[in-house]
Scaffold this active site. Structure first.
Site, PDB file in Angstrom:
ATOM      1  N   ARG A 243      26.940  49.533  31.731  1.00 40.80           N
ATOM      2  CA  ARG A 243      26.642  48.708  32.905  1.00 40.80           C
ATOM      3  C   ARG A 243      25.463  47.764  32.654  1.00 40.80           C
ATOM      4  NH1 ARG A 243      24.348  50.216  38.648  1.00 40.80           N
ATOM      5  NH2 ARG A 243      25.375  48.614  39.913  1.00 40.80           N
TER       6      ARG A 243
ATOM      7  N   HIS B 241      34.668  51.486  35.147  1.00 42.06           N
ATOM      8  CA  HIS B 241      34.470  52.475  36.216  1.00 42.06           C
ATOM      9  C   HIS B 241      35.256  53.762  35.956  1.00 42.06           C
ATOM     10  CE1 HIS B 241      32.892  49.287  39.313  1.00 42.06           C
ATOM     11  NE2 HIS B 241      32.087  49.462  38.284  1.00 42.06           N
TER      12      HIS B 241
ATOM     13  N   ASN C 243      20.826  45.601  41.099  1.00 46.87           N
ATOM     14  CA  ASN C 243      20.123  46.369  40.062  1.00 46.87           C
ATOM     15  C   ASN C 243      19.130  47.382  40.608  1.00 46.87           C
ATOM     16  OD1 ASN C 243      21.463  44.640  38.334  1.00 46.87           O
ATOM     17  ND2 ASN C 243      19.674  43.352  37.904  1.00 46.87           N
TER      18      ASN C 243
ATOM     19  N   HIS D 252      25.361  43.722  33.373  1.00 48.70           N
ATOM     20  CA  HIS D 252      24.397  43.061  34.265  1.00 48.70           C
ATOM     21  C   HIS D 252      23.492  42.104  33.490  1.00 48.70           C
ATOM     22  CE1 HIS D 252      24.754  45.660  38.125  1.00 48.70           C
ATOM     23  NE2 HIS D 252      25.888  45.649  37.464  1.00 48.70           N
TER      24      HIS D 252
HETATM   25  C1  HEM Z   1      33.895  43.619  39.205  1.00 51.33           C
HETATM   26  C2  HEM Z   1      32.896  43.873  39.972  1.00 51.33           C
HETATM   27  C3  HEM Z   1      32.021  45.092  39.904  1.00 51.33           C
HETATM   28  C4  HEM Z   1      31.378  45.623  40.977  1.00 51.33           C
HETATM   29  C5  HEM Z   1      31.421  45.114  42.395  1.00 51.33           C
HETATM   30  C6  HEM Z   1      30.668  46.779  40.500  1.00 51.33           C
HETATM   31  C7  HEM Z   1      29.880  47.576  41.295  1.00 51.33           C
HETATM   32  C8  HEM Z   1      29.345  48.778  40.912  1.00 51.33           C
HETATM   33  C9  HEM Z   1      28.617  49.661  41.786  1.00 51.33           C
HETATM   34  C10 HEM Z   1      28.298  49.396  43.246  1.00 51.33           C
HETATM   35  C11 HEM Z   1      28.301  50.768  41.068  1.00 51.33           C
HETATM   36  C12 HEM Z   1      27.538  51.985  41.572  1.00 51.33           C
HETATM   37  C13 HEM Z   1      26.064  51.709  41.545  1.00 51.33           C
HETATM   38  C14 HEM Z   1      25.256  52.706  42.345  1.00 51.33           C
HETATM   39  O1  HEM Z   1      25.784  53.315  43.273  1.00 51.33           O
HETATM   40  O2  HEM Z   1      24.051  52.820  42.060  1.00 51.33           O
HETATM   41  C15 HEM Z   1      28.801  50.569  39.737  1.00 51.33           C
HETATM   42  C16 HEM Z   1      28.667  51.470  38.712  1.00 51.33           C
HETATM   43  C17 HEM Z   1      29.074  51.220  37.424  1.00 51.33           C
HETATM   44  N1  HEM Z   1      29.592  50.033  36.939  1.00 51.33           N
HETATM   45 FE1  HEM Z   1      30.282  48.499  38.045  1.00 51.33          FE
HETATM   46  N2  HEM Z   1      30.892  46.926  39.163  1.00 51.33           N
HETATM   47  C18 HEM Z   1      31.702  45.919  38.748  1.00 51.33           C
HETATM   48  C19 HEM Z   1      32.112  45.680  37.455  1.00 51.33           C
HETATM   49  C20 HEM Z   1      31.684  46.412  36.370  1.00 51.33           C
HETATM   50  C21 HEM Z   1      31.861  46.022  34.992  1.00 51.33           C
HETATM   51  C22 HEM Z   1      32.519  44.721  34.539  1.00 51.33           C
HETATM   52  C23 HEM Z   1      31.313  46.994  34.231  1.00 51.33           C
HETATM   53  C24 HEM Z   1      31.188  47.087  32.740  1.00 51.33           C
HETATM   54  C25 HEM Z   1      31.931  46.437  31.876  1.00 51.33           C
HETATM   55  C26 HEM Z   1      30.821  48.017  35.131  1.00 51.33           C
HETATM   56  C27 HEM Z   1      30.266  49.215  34.745  1.00 51.33           C
HETATM   57  C28 HEM Z   1      29.823  50.177  35.617  1.00 51.33           C
HETATM   58  C29 HEM Z   1      29.491  51.530  35.213  1.00 51.33           C
HETATM   59  C30 HEM Z   1      29.683  52.113  33.833  1.00 51.33           C
HETATM   60  C31 HEM Z   1      29.003  52.184  36.346  1.00 51.33           C
HETATM   61  C32 HEM Z   1      28.436  53.607  36.434  1.00 51.33           C
HETATM   62  C33 HEM Z   1      26.966  53.530  36.098  1.00 51.33           C
HETATM   63  C34 HEM Z   1      26.204  54.833  36.101  1.00 51.33           C
HETATM   64  O3  HEM Z   1      26.745  55.898  36.398  1.00 51.33           O
HETATM   65  O4  HEM Z   1      24.993  54.763  35.807  1.00 51.33           O
HETATM   66  N3  HEM Z   1      31.032  47.611  36.410  1.00 51.33           N
HETATM   67  N4  HEM Z   1      29.423  49.347  39.661  1.00 51.33           N
END
Ligand code: HEM
Ligand code: NAG
Ligand code: NAG
Ligand code: NAG
Ligand code: NAG
Length: 325
Positions: A61, A193, A93, A65
């Site tokens: 992630r 995800h 973030n 970002h």
């Molecule tokens: C397309 C739109 C996307 C949205 C709206 C989005 C949104 C989010 C949100 C809201 C979370 C949870 C954060 C939290 O609750 O603190 C999350 C987690 C995560 N996102 Fe996305 N995301 C998107 C795309 C991506 C992309 C493109 C990647 C990587 C290539 C990614 C990788 C991750 C990962 C791996 C997590 C888990 C992080 C953790 O457990 O520390 N996301 N994302």
């Protein structure tokens, strides 16, 4: 004749690259400068992810970002300073990105292993993301390298370029398109995800209000964890983004086809209307191999967003601060 051939070979091979501001990223960038760089990062990532699988998710992630604000230039790693506002407190973030301490440890280790400040923070993020995917069961891919680090950050771009979890499909497509990423890239990269967790505050609206697009039993089980009222102690409560948050598999897409997408934005990718996007989700739900293969290719495109190269930017000594000059 021979003289001129040699002369031009010299000019193009030695002099031009050294003076060119713009150079292409290459997989072998550190092979001569620091052959230990990639193995060092891989061992450190494997070790930490082996103990704490979520760190792999957090590193993937971080790279995303970083790349969506000002390009893949390590800008996300800069701390706020008296003269500069960083990206760490931007809405997508703040209190959510993780892994900064591990990146610091990797950087410090590399500064020793490479006998100096050689590997950029932006490249560390790209390599650590790939190594995390592999450590959790994804397919490997060749990471392009040679990014340099920015000397500033942009909280404004982090706020405007990174999609919010409440966006609709049109908004997501346009934010990806702005970086030359396609609808298929959106579907593939959202597959990240399959790893990691989300907090109640990002889920509430979906589980309480989006009754027409969520599986009722699934919503019920989430309601037990995330109470309706915001601001309580459950705000920070974590739920896995798919059923196997430590395994890089097709589970994420399978959940979408069952109306069990966690975030509003996840379910936006599958509405059951037979659209092109729907068909992509179905394909990856049924073919984990195609997902893993495609994910690596999409990560290379993500990692190629507006890199600083050649003599642009700098190689930061410490990923949190710009070098003194
Ligand atoms: C397309 C739109 C996307 C949205 C709206 C989005 C949104 C989010 C949100 C809201 C979370 C949870 C954060 C939290 O609750 O603190 C999350 C987690 C995560 N996102 Fe996305 N995301 C998107 C795309 C991506 C992309 C493109 C990647 C990587 C290539 C990614 C990788 C991750 C990962 C791996 C997590 C888990 C992080 C953790 O457990 O520390 N996301 N994302
Ligand atoms: C970031 O999150 C912290 C902790 O939740 C909060 O106190 C702070 O106000 C937030 N900062 C911004 C800029 O939103
Ligand atoms: C998506 O959101 C944008 C901005 O909020 C809005 O203008 C647009 O009408 C929405 N599109 C759809 C298809 O809902
Ligand atoms: C997107 O691709 C077009 C055409 O290939 C190119 O001209 C443009 O510079 C690219 N934009 C970005 C942001 O990479
Ligand atoms: C559900 O939607 C209403 C109306 O938009 C809103 O006021 C409420 O906060 C939402 N509920 C949750 C739990 O997000």
């Amino acid at each position: 004749m021979l003289f001129w051939t040699l002369y031009f070979t010299l000019i193009t091979a030695i002099i031009l690259p050294a003076t060119q501001a713009h150079r292409k990223l290459t997989p072998d960038y550190y092979d001569d400068m620091c052959p230990q760089a990639l193995p060092t990062i891989r061992v450190m990532v494997e070790t930490v992810v082996g103990i704490q699988p979520r760190m792999g998710a957090s590193l993937v992630r971080l790279h995303f970002h970083d790349c969506f604000a000002k390009g893949c230039d390590g800008s996300v790693l800069l701390d706020d300073s008296p003269t500069m506002v960083g990206e760490k407190t931007a809405a997508p973030n703040n209190n959510s990105l993780r892994g900064f301490e591990l990146v610091d440890e990797i950087k410090a280790t590399l500064n020793v292993a490479c006998f100096g400040n050689v590997v950029s923070c932006a490249d560390i993020l790209a390599i650590a993301a790939r190594d995390s995917v592999v450590a959790l069961g994804g397919s490997s891919y060749e990471v392009l390298l040679g990014r340099r680090d920015s000397t500033c950050a942009s909280k404004a771009e982090a706020n405007s370029n990174i999609p919010s979890p409440f966006s609709n499909l049109t908004e997501m497509l346009s934010k990806f398109q702005a970086h030359n990423l396609s609808a298929e890239d959106l579907v593939l990269l959202s597959g990240a995800h399959t790893l990691g967790f989300a907090k109640c505050k990002t889920l509430r609206n979906r589980i309480y209000n989006e009754t027409s697009t969520i599986d009722p039993d699934f919503a019920r089980s989430l309601k037990a964890k995330c109470h309706r009222a915001a601001g309580g102690s459950d705000d920070e409560e974590l739920s896995p983004l798919d059923e196997t948050p430590a395994a890089f598999d097709a589970g994420y897409y399978q959940m979408l086809t069952q109306r069990k997408g966690m975030l509003h934005t996840d379910q936006e990718l599958f509405k059951g209307d037979g659209s092109e996007i729907d068909r992509l989700v179905k394909r990856y739900a049924e073919d984990a191999g195609a997902f893993k293969e495609g994910f690596g290719e999409a990560m290379v495109r993500l990692g190629s967003i507006k890199p600083l190269t050649g003599r642009e930017g700098e190689v930061r000594e410490n990923c949190r601060v710009v070098n003194r000059r």
